[in-house]
Design a protein around this motif. Structure first.
Motif, mmCIF file in Angstrom:
data_model
loop_
_atom_site.group_PDB
_atom_site.id
_atom_site.type_symbol
_atom_site.label_atom_id
_atom_site.label_comp_id
_atom_site.label_asym_id
_atom_site.label_seq_id
_atom_site.Cartn_x
_atom_site.Cartn_y
_atom_site.Cartn_z
ATOM 1 N N ILE A 50 -7.206 2.001 -5.818
ATOM 2 C CA ILE A 50 -6.996 3.148 -4.928
ATOM 3 C C ILE A 50 -7.838 2.910 -3.679
ATOM 4 O O ILE A 50 -9.037 2.612 -3.766
ATOM 5 C CB ILE A 50 -7.352 4.451 -5.638
ATOM 6 C CG1 ILE A 50 -6.309 4.670 -6.739
ATOM 7 C CG2 ILE A 50 -7.363 5.631 -4.657
ATOM 8 C CD1 ILE A 50 -6.578 5.764 -7.678
ATOM 9 N N THR A 51 -7.195 2.909 -2.508
ATOM 10 C CA THR A 51 -7.902 2.667 -1.234
ATOM 11 C C THR A 51 -7.567 3.807 -0.278
ATOM 12 O O THR A 51 -6.760 4.690 -0.609
ATOM 13 C CB THR A 51 -7.460 1.343 -0.586
ATOM 14 O OG1 THR A 51 -6.065 1.420 -0.374
ATOM 15 C CG2 THR A 51 -7.798 0.149 -1.449
ATOM 16 N N GLN A 52 -8.174 3.747 0.881
ATOM 17 C CA GLN A 52 -7.935 4.760 1.912
ATOM 18 C C GLN A 52 -7.133 4.140 3.052
ATOM 19 O O GLN A 52 -7.392 3.001 3.441
ATOM 20 C CB GLN A 52 -9.283 5.237 2.475
ATOM 21 C CG GLN A 52 -10.054 6.159 1.544
ATOM 22 C CD GLN A 52 -9.653 7.613 1.774
ATOM 23 O OE1 GLN A 52 -9.608 8.064 2.911
ATOM 24 N NE2 GLN A 52 -9.359 8.329 0.713
ATOM 25 N N ARG A 81 0.867 -1.174 0.000
ATOM 26 C CA ARG A 81 0.000 0.000 0.000
ATOM 27 C C ARG A 81 0.909 1.230 0.000
ATOM 28 O O ARG A 81 1.654 1.459 0.946
ATOM 29 C CB ARG A 81 -0.875 -0.022 1.260
ATOM 30 C CG ARG A 81 -2.159 0.742 1.088
ATOM 31 C CD ARG A 81 -3.026 0.638 2.327
ATOM 32 N NE ARG A 81 -3.670 -0.639 2.474
ATOM 33 C CZ ARG A 81 -3.734 -1.293 3.639
ATOM 34 N NH1 ARG A 81 -3.195 -0.797 4.719
ATOM 35 N NH2 ARG A 81 -4.362 -2.439 3.715
ATOM 36 N N LYS A 135 -5.944 8.894 4.072
ATOM 37 C CA LYS A 135 -5.202 9.319 2.871
ATOM 38 C C LYS A 135 -5.398 8.301 1.754
ATOM 39 O O LYS A 135 -5.510 7.092 2.017
ATOM 40 C CB LYS A 135 -3.707 9.419 3.186
ATOM 41 C CG LYS A 135 -3.395 10.549 4.160
ATOM 42 C CD LYS A 135 -1.898 10.777 4.222
ATOM 43 C CE LYS A 135 -1.620 11.903 5.195
ATOM 44 N NZ LYS A 135 -0.538 11.641 6.093
ATOM 45 N N ASP A 136 -5.383 8.796 0.516
ATOM 46 C CA ASP A 136 -5.497 7.898 -0.637
ATOM 47 C C ASP A 136 -4.218 7.075 -0.787
ATOM 48 O O ASP A 136 -3.103 7.614 -0.673
ATOM 49 C CB ASP A 136 -5.691 8.714 -1.928
ATOM 50 C CG ASP A 136 -7.147 9.127 -2.093
ATOM 51 O OD1 ASP A 136 -8.008 8.619 -1.327
ATOM 52 O OD2 ASP A 136 -7.420 9.981 -2.958
ATOM 53 N N CYS A 137 -4.407 5.781 -1.058
ATOM 54 C CA CYS A 137 -3.248 4.894 -1.276
ATOM 55 C C CYS A 137 -3.470 4.092 -2.543
ATOM 56 O O CYS A 137 -4.621 3.804 -2.895
ATOM 57 C CB CYS A 137 -3.106 3.895 -0.135
ATOM 58 S SG CYS A 137 -2.665 4.648 1.398
ATOM 59 N N THR A 175 -5.981 15.128 -9.737
ATOM 60 C CA THR A 175 -6.974 14.142 -9.312
ATOM 61 C C THR A 175 -6.365 12.757 -9.569
ATOM 62 O O THR A 175 -5.398 12.614 -10.333
ATOM 63 C CB THR A 175 -8.270 14.254 -10.138
ATOM 64 O OG1 THR A 175 -7.957 13.936 -11.496
ATOM 65 C CG2 THR A 175 -8.877 15.648 -10.039
ATOM 66 N N ASN A 176 -6.953 11.728 -8.914
ATOM 67 C CA ASN A 176 -6.442 10.366 -9.111
ATOM 68 C C ASN A 176 -6.522 9.957 -10.577
ATOM 69 O O ASN A 176 -5.649 9.261 -11.096
ATOM 70 C CB ASN A 176 -7.227 9.372 -8.246
ATOM 71 C CG ASN A 176 -6.884 9.546 -6.775
ATOM 72 O OD1 ASN A 176 -5.824 10.080 -6.449
ATOM 73 N ND2 ASN A 176 -7.796 9.138 -5.911
ATOM 74 N N ASN A 186 0.703 13.918 -3.126
ATOM 75 C CA ASN A 186 -0.214 15.030 -3.401
ATOM 76 C C ASN A 186 0.450 15.989 -4.386
ATOM 77 O O ASN A 186 1.241 16.856 -4.020
ATOM 78 C CB ASN A 186 -0.548 15.749 -2.084
ATOM 79 C CG ASN A 186 -1.569 16.845 -2.316
ATOM 80 O OD1 ASN A 186 -1.977 17.085 -3.463
ATOM 81 N ND2 ASN A 186 -1.988 17.503 -1.259
#
Ligand SMILES: C[S@@+](CC[C@H](N)C(=O)[O-])C[C@H]1O[C@@H](n2cnc3c(N)ncnc32)[C@H](O)[C@@H]1O
Length: 302
Positions: free
Chosen positions: A263-265, A241, A269-271, A250-251, A246
């Motif tokens: 993409i997970t949290q 992960r 935070k986005d991971c 955007t992703n 940043n």
């Protein structure tokens, strides 16, 4: 049954390996009417006779698997009388010494016979292993195992101090293998038994021993001297992960490839999460160095 041939069905008198767990292997000679106690309760030998090797057999309090012995399994199950060689180093020894059916090999010391069993399987049925140890009881026990495993006709076990007295086998060997505390003193004797283009291997845990062996090999006109260390490098599949940097994008703009991961949290935070092959944290460590060399034209070598 023998360690060099496979068979399907267990018969009385066979040696079998009882598999009680990956780190719990037992050797058993099957004798009708006998009972063997295991941690899963009583195992009747009669319940093995007629079963297939590899079968699951019932004991009084559970079940175990019964395996056909091979040199590799024997290395894991044998009674340790000394330090032994394991299959990773053994496979390198057999490959680098160029052993095959018909090869004549000289080995010292015999120790617990771990390497000996693999050498015998490789050179049989047309070759032969001559194995030496100066410790009388180790020679007797190795001979007993060779008899029980029905490989005795492919091996001669002798009690002899090879550093003092050598091998008495002039120019017969395709290869000599040494696993001794002072192998450099046995190199001149190894030279006397090797044929043209014969190979020698010395196994030593310490680099100082390797240095002395290499000096002795050079003094005795061996060529092509090379030392290897065999380390296993197992890989595991793990979920990785990684926090997404940043960058003010955007992703979607960062263009993460969804076929590679999601993409997970994590902690708000986005991971980017993906599966990857990683080196295992615990890897089998140093066993020893394997030094190999070749002897060309031994009758004219200095
Ligand atoms: C580490 S063990 C060998 C283990 C063997 N490679 C195996 O895989 O089972 C070393 C053996 O060398 C024998 N030994 C030591 N010095 C010797 C010598 N000068 N001549 C013959 N045998 C010797 C010891 O008695 C011991 O059994």
């Amino acid at each position: 049954m023998s360690f060099i041939a496979y068979k399907d069905i267990i018969e009385e008198g066979d040696i079998v390996i009882l598999y009680l767990g990956y780190d719990n292997l037992l050797t058993l000679k099957v004798e009708a009417g006998k009972v063997h106690q295991t941690k899963y309760g009583a195992l009747k030998h009669d319940s093995l006779i007629g079963e297939k090797f590899g079968s699951k057999v019932t004991c009084s309090k559970g079940y175990i698997h019964v395996l056909q012995p091979t040199p590799e399994i024997w290395t894991l199950a044998l009674p340790h009388r000394t330090q032994i060689l394991y299959s990773t180093d053994i496979s390198m020894v057999i490959y680098q010494l160029d052993l095959r059916n018909g090869s004549i090999v000289v080995e010292s010391g015999t120790g617990s016979g771990s390497l000996s069993h693999a050498l015998i399987r490789t050179v049989a049925p047309d070759g032969h292993l001559h194995t030496f140890d100066f410790h009388a009881e180790r020679v007797q026990l190795a001979q007993k195992e060779f008899d029980e495993h029905q490989v005795a006709k492919y091996v001669t076990a002798r009690q002899q101090d090879v550093c003092e007295n050598g091998f008495d086998l002039p120019r017969i060997a395709d290869a000599v293998f040494l696993d001794l505390p002072g192998p450099w003193t046995a190199i001149p004797h190894a030279k006397k038994c090797l044929k043209h283009m014969g190979r020698v291997c010395s196994f030593s845990p310490c680099i100082e021993q390797v240095q002395k062996v290499c000096e002795s090999l050079k003094e005795n006109s061996f060529q092509d001297i090379r030392t290897f260390e065999c380390l296993q490098k197992p890989y595991e599949a793990k979920t990785i992960r990684m926090p997404i940097a940043n960058l003010g994008l955007t992703n979607e703009e960062q263009d993460y490839n969804p076929s590679l991961g999601n993409i997970t949290q994590n902690e708000g935070k986005d991971c980017f999460e993906f599966k990857s092959g990683c080196r295992a944290h615990i890897v089998p460590g140093h066993t020893g160095y394997l030094t190999f060399a070749t002897l060309f034209d031994p009758d004219n070598a200095a």
